[in-house]
Design an enzyme around this catalytic site. Structure first.
Site, short mmCIF file in Angstrom:
data_model
loop_
_atom_site.label_atom_id
_atom_site.label_comp_id
_atom_site.label_asym_id
_atom_site.label_seq_id
_atom_site.Cartn_x
_atom_site.Cartn_y
_atom_site.Cartn_z
N HIS A 80 30.47 37.22 24.02
CA HIS A 80 29.91 37.57 25.33
C HIS A 80 31.07 37.62 26.32
O HIS A 80 31.47 36.58 26.84
CB HIS A 80 28.91 36.51 25.80
CG HIS A 80 27.64 36.48 25.00
ND1 HIS A 80 26.87 35.34 24.87
CD2 HIS A 80 27.00 37.43 24.30
CE1 HIS A 80 25.80 35.61 24.11
NE2 HIS A 80 25.87 36.87 23.76
N THR B 297 35.77 34.13 27.41
CA THR B 297 34.48 33.91 26.75
C THR B 297 34.46 32.53 26.12
O THR B 297 35.51 31.99 25.77
CB THR B 297 34.19 34.99 25.68
OG1 THR B 297 32.87 34.79 25.18
CG2 THR B 297 35.17 34.92 24.52
N VAL B 298 33.28 31.98 26.02
CA VAL B 298 33.13 30.73 25.28
C VAL B 298 32.09 30.90 24.17
O VAL B 298 31.77 29.94 23.48
CB VAL B 298 32.72 29.55 26.21
CG1 VAL B 298 33.90 29.11 27.04
CG2 VAL B 298 31.56 29.94 27.12
N HIS B 299 31.58 32.11 24.06
CA HIS B 299 30.57 32.38 23.02
C HIS B 299 31.12 33.37 22.02
O HIS B 299 31.34 34.53 22.34
CB HIS B 299 29.30 32.99 23.63
CG HIS B 299 28.61 32.09 24.61
ND1 HIS B 299 27.71 32.55 25.53
CD2 HIS B 299 28.71 30.76 24.82
CE1 HIS B 299 27.26 31.54 26.25
NE2 HIS B 299 27.86 30.43 25.84
N ALA B 300 31.36 32.93 20.81
CA ALA B 300 31.78 33.83 19.73
C ALA B 300 30.86 33.58 18.54
O ALA B 300 30.36 32.46 18.36
CB ALA B 300 33.22 33.56 19.34
#
Lengths: 486, 488
Positions: free
Chosen positions: A265, A420-423
């Site tokens: 994200h 981003t911190v969402h992968a």
């Protein structure tokens, strides 16, 4: 009691690994969890960002995603994984996302009804709740703007019952309110017999033909040197996270649809200056998320410290640095987009790192542009006098007229500072062997006893914070595995 | 026949074919004329241009390979290296066994099945054949002298590649029908044979699947033609090396005939067939036998050396990693039991040196931090702490970025020294600040990008420093002014 081999070996102790260990240990299986990072207690938490990064983040936070637009990315590397350093926001997987996964990936038994008991279990474990009004000031001003715009928004439930606004989510909650999985899930797993061993980096999954036989582990010795150990296991669950799971599998020679489909994200941050004191540094990050433009665009609030504000302002530092005098009047917010670009993860050719690559799609860029327009609009409607986007060369936005320009124009990609911190989605699961690495229940295609059970298994972007999806699927998969053991 | 004997038979057949073509190439060549041809040849710089053209062709081949295996995130360099590995292997292995090496390398790098990788190779070969044929037809229509054997060559090539193309179109257009036919054909076999054969058929369908997209077909066809135009460029650039006037049609003829000729499996590097077919193409245009053979030899060297060197480096690169992992896995299986991890027996495989300690700040790092933190009297502790953090973080960058950072910063330091006659560290604080502001926030994009991780890391560390926020962990963290940095 000494075992010749582990019955179930779990690599990683984050949201997926901890849930797997919890479920299988409670089912009476012998579970060994190997975690690369260290175990911390509350006294280690809540330190400054720089210290927390060194102690709890993978490679001290230096895991950038390369691509045409480079992106900052961080994930946890400690007992509890990223759940120890995230914001604690909690979302159930949206039903339309599950339907899409079923249609596109042939993901079996993954309806909202199938997942509901697992979501409920995770929510009970982590004490997921909303805080309700009165909100901290940084949330209140955001709410003011949202109400002025008449947009749909919600206070996002969090895994932080009794939160005292200590503003240490990203450095480990020193008050112990935020429920990383090290707070309850892992201790319960250990009470049921699971052993969690820290400081063990799994460098290879050993396998022959269709069976994994164990793992190769690096463990530091007292003199600083490291020993390479082989640990045998009947079943191996790789739950090392979206970057390390594919990296480990590929290093081990397992490559079919592994690491080829990184999804994230992408997120663009802004700093907003309000006339009244916000005192964001003394409160929890803004709790509202604007869902008016979901699934393409979400707007919300970001973690706030002086260092992070300086970093966000640094794209235009000469023009913006005077704002550091006004820290108490500032708040940081973000626009996050669904992420429709393509990326991959590879073990680095040199050293022990992983190389993450993600190429922003044109849709991502357009969504970031319109998202910035809307975020700036809502902040200005909330009374902000100025909005500073982390876009090099872009002047501060001082009026809604300036902001709405980006509804039509596209931001210059080379000037963006994204993070981003969402992968996720690096080893998608589903019955379609032509595009999935693992079955609908996480068993790697072509293997009899090798599983994945973390964010890497999500077929593609869930469009929301992924921890809920990860834990629910991990428990569902672990229970399915348990059934096969009976 | 044992496996070793069959291998020996393949090698022997290749050597016999080579010997035969060497004999054919040499039989009408006058030795003195050949020596004179060598003496009068001027390989440089023409062969350099020719080699460059050929290597660019390999990169275009890599781009085509990427089009044929979509969804695998194959980088251009890796794809080109896989192509070159195949060519290099053909140069050192007999009977075009490099095609198998290439398919194995493609399967290893992308995770696709070997049969699928072989299908991709087959698709490439069919496209190559058709592209060569196209260039050959165009070239022969422009030649002053039409070789007598040309129509026959064109007919045979069209029949061979056309037939395979029909099969390929069938697999691309009607994969289900192909699988049904395969299922019927193999249905009576025992599962031991039927299942693997059906697996192969499915992988062939998957290998051909990317060509279902019409726009991709156009791109693949265009790159195929470009590949062979570039290869013809190699033949063109080499013509002046033996004193011949560069004619595009003659170069295309030599390229086409040579490449169709070396489809004959022979000894490593196509020694023999290459020389025979290449020289025959030139002889048909009135070039003396000795000059034609000299030309063929020079082009063969250009064709052989750069790709073999590139391929060997790539093979070592891929092979060392695979070998190291395989060795590690092998060692692991033989390791002895020693101690436990979480009550499970651990077998010691080996020991490794300690990880290097976190990097320390250099004088340059400190000077950089001071230049960003532009206060007249910044707290010394904060500067030192920020510099230490900054140095440690930069050292943890992935190696590709770390290398770029080191190269970029070295360039920056050289530029500063050239501009001011002194090192960056020896400049006054005011000048350093001005330099950094110009580079990190100025209009020169490469420097802006270079300083991007520097500015964010330095500013994060500086403003997180306790000396900047003495009351950070006290209870009263109310709004307060921070020291102003920089000159607003």
């Amino acid at each position: 009691m000494k075992h010749e081999r582990a019955q179930v070996l779990v690599v990683g102790s984050g949201a997926g690994g901890a849930t797997t260990a919890h479920e299988l240990a409670h089912a009476g299986l012998d579970v060994l969890v190997l975690e690369e990072g260290a175990r911390h207690d509350l006294s280690d938490y809540g330190k400054r960002s720089t210290q927390a990064m060194a102690a709890m983040y993978r490679r001290s936070g230096m895991t950038p995603i390369v691509g045409r637009v480079p992106m900052g990315y961080v994930e946890g590397c400690c007992v509890g994984g990223s759940t120890e350093i995230n914001s604690g926001f909690w979302h159930r997987t949206p039903p339309e996302v599950l339907l899409r996964w079923e249609a596109q990936f042939d993901l079996a038994q993954a309806s909202p009804e199938d997942l509901a008991p697992h979501m409920a279990w995770a929510e009970e474990q982590l004490g997921v709740t909303t805080r309700g009004r009165p909100w901290p000031k940084s949330t209140e001003v955001f709410a003011r703007g949202i109400e002025a715009m008449g947009w749909v928004a919600q206070e996002v439930p969090r895994t932080a019952p009794g939160c005292e606004s200590s503003n240490t989510c990203a450095t480990g909650c020193a008050k112990g309110h935020k429920q990383g999985v090290s707070r309850r899930v892992l201790p319960e797993a250990e009470a049921a017999g699971a052993r969690v061993v820290e400081g063990c980096r799994v460098s290879l999954v050993l396998h022959r033909k269709h069976r994994a036989s164990g793992v190769l582990v690096e463990r530091a010795r007292e003199d600083g040197t490291r020993e390479l150990l082989r640990i045998d296991a009947d079943h191996v669950f790789v739950c090392a996270g979206p970057s390390e799971t594919p990296s480990l599998l590929r290093r081990s020679g397992i490559k079919q649809h592994v690491g080829d489909t990184l999804r994230v994200h992408p997120m663009l941050k802004v700093v907003a200056h309000f006339p009244e004191p916000i005192d964001a540094e003394s409160s929890v990050l803004p709790l509202l998320q604007v869902k008016e433009f979901w699934p393409d665009i979400s707007l919300g609030g970001a973690f706030f410290t002086a260092g992070h504000v300086a970093m966000t302002l640094s794209d235009n530092w000469i023009e913006n640095r005077a704002e550091m005098r006004e820290l108490g009047h500032l708040g940081t917010y973000y626009v996050a987009v669904k992420g429709t670009g393509r990326g991959h993860v590879r073990p680095s050719l040199f050293g022990e790192t992983s190389t993450l690559r993600y190429d922003l799609s044109h849709d991502d860029l357009r969504h970031l542009s319109t998202g910035l327009a809307r975020l700036a609009t809502v902040l200005l409607a909330a009374g902000a006098t100025c909005v500073y986007p982390s876009v090099a060369g872009m002047p501060a936005l001082r009026s809604r007229k300036e902001a709405v320009r980006w509804l039509d124009d596209v931001l210059p990609s080379g000037a963006l500072s994204l993070s981003t911190v969402h992968a996720f989605s690096t080893c998608p699961m589903g019955e379609r062997e032509d595009r999935c690495a693992a079955s609908s229940f996480g068993k790697l295609h072509g293997f009899e006893n090798l599983y994945i059970n973390d964010a890497s298994m999500l077929p593609d972007s869930p469009g929301v914070n992924p921890q809920g999806s990860v834990m629910a699927f991990a428990r569902r998969n672990a229970m399915a595995f348990r059934e096969t053991m009976r | 026949m044992s496996r070793t004997r069959s291998q020996n038979a393949v090698i022997a057949a290749g050597l016999i074919a080579s010997a035969l073509f060497i004999y054919l190439a040499l039989r009408n060549v006058d030795e003195h004329a050949w020596r004179d041809g060598w003496r009068s040849a001027t390989p440089m710089p023409y062969l350099l241009y020719a080699a460059g053209c050929y290597l660019v062709g390999q990169v275009v081949r890599g781009a085509r390979l990427r089009l044929l295996v979509p969804g695998t995130s194959l980088g251009l360099l890796t794809a080109s290296s896989i192509v070159v590995v195949g060519y290099a292997a053909n140069n050192v292995l007999p009977a075009r066994l490099g095609e198998l090496v290439r398919a194995a390398a493609l399967a290893e790098r992308t995770g696709i099945a070997v049969t699928q990788a072989l299908t991709v190779t087959l698709v490439e070969r069919v496209l190559d054949g058709l592209a060569i044929l196209l260039l050959l037809i165009v070239a022969s229509s422009m030649l002053p002298t039409q070789p007598t054997w040309m129509p026959g060559l064109e007919r045979v090539s069209l029949a061979v590649f056309g037939t395979v193309l029909v099969g390929l179109v069938f697999a691309v257009r009607w994969p289900s029908a192909m699988l049904r036919m395969a299922s019927r054909a193999f249905g009576r076999l025992s599962p031991r044979w039927r299942d693997p054969l059906m697996h192969v058929a499915a992988n062939v369908a998957m290998g051909a699947a990317p060509l279902r997209d019409p726009s991709r077909v156009v791109l693949v066809a265009a790159t195929s033609v470009l590949v062979w135009v570039l290869e013809a460029g190699m033949f063109l650039f080499a013509l002046p090396a033996v004193g011949l006037t560069p004619h595009a049609s003659m170069a295309a003829l030599a390229m086409g005939v040579t490449n169709l000729g070396i489809l004959v499996p022979s000894s490593p590097g196509y020694v023999g067939p290459f020389h025979y077919f290449c020289s025959q193409a030139l002889i048909s245009q009135g070039v003396p036998n000795a000059i034609a053979l000299t030309y063929a030899t020079l082009v063969h060297v250009t064709f052989f050396v750069p790709v073999t060197v590139w391929g060997v480096i790539a093979m070592l690169f891929f092979g060392v990693r695979l070998g190291a992992l395989a060795a590690l896995a092998g060692d692991a299986r033989r390791a002895r039991a020693h101690g436990t991890v979480g009550d499970v027996v651990a077998h010691v495989v080996g020991t490794m040196e300690a990880r290097p300690p976190r990097a320390k700040a250099t004088r340059f790092d400190v000077a950089l931090v001071e230049a960003f933190v532009d206060s007249d009297d910044p707290p010394r502790d904060s500067i030192d702490e920020a510099a230490t953090f900054f140095a440690g973080q930069m050292a943890l960058l992935p190696w590709s970025l770390s290398t770029l950072y080191v190269i970029g910063m070295s360039f920056f330091r050289v530029v500063v020294r050239m501009r001011y006659g002194r090192s960056f560290c020896a400049l006054s604080a005011k000048t350093r600040r001005a330099v950094v502001e110009r580079c990190a926030f100025g209009g020169f994009e490469p420097f802006r990008q270079l300083f991007r991780p520097v500015r964010s890391t330095v500013l994060l560390a500086y403003y997180e420093s306790p000396a900047i926020e003495p009351e950070r962990h006290s209870s009263g963290r109310a709004h307060r002014p921070l020291p102003l940095v920089g000159n607003p």
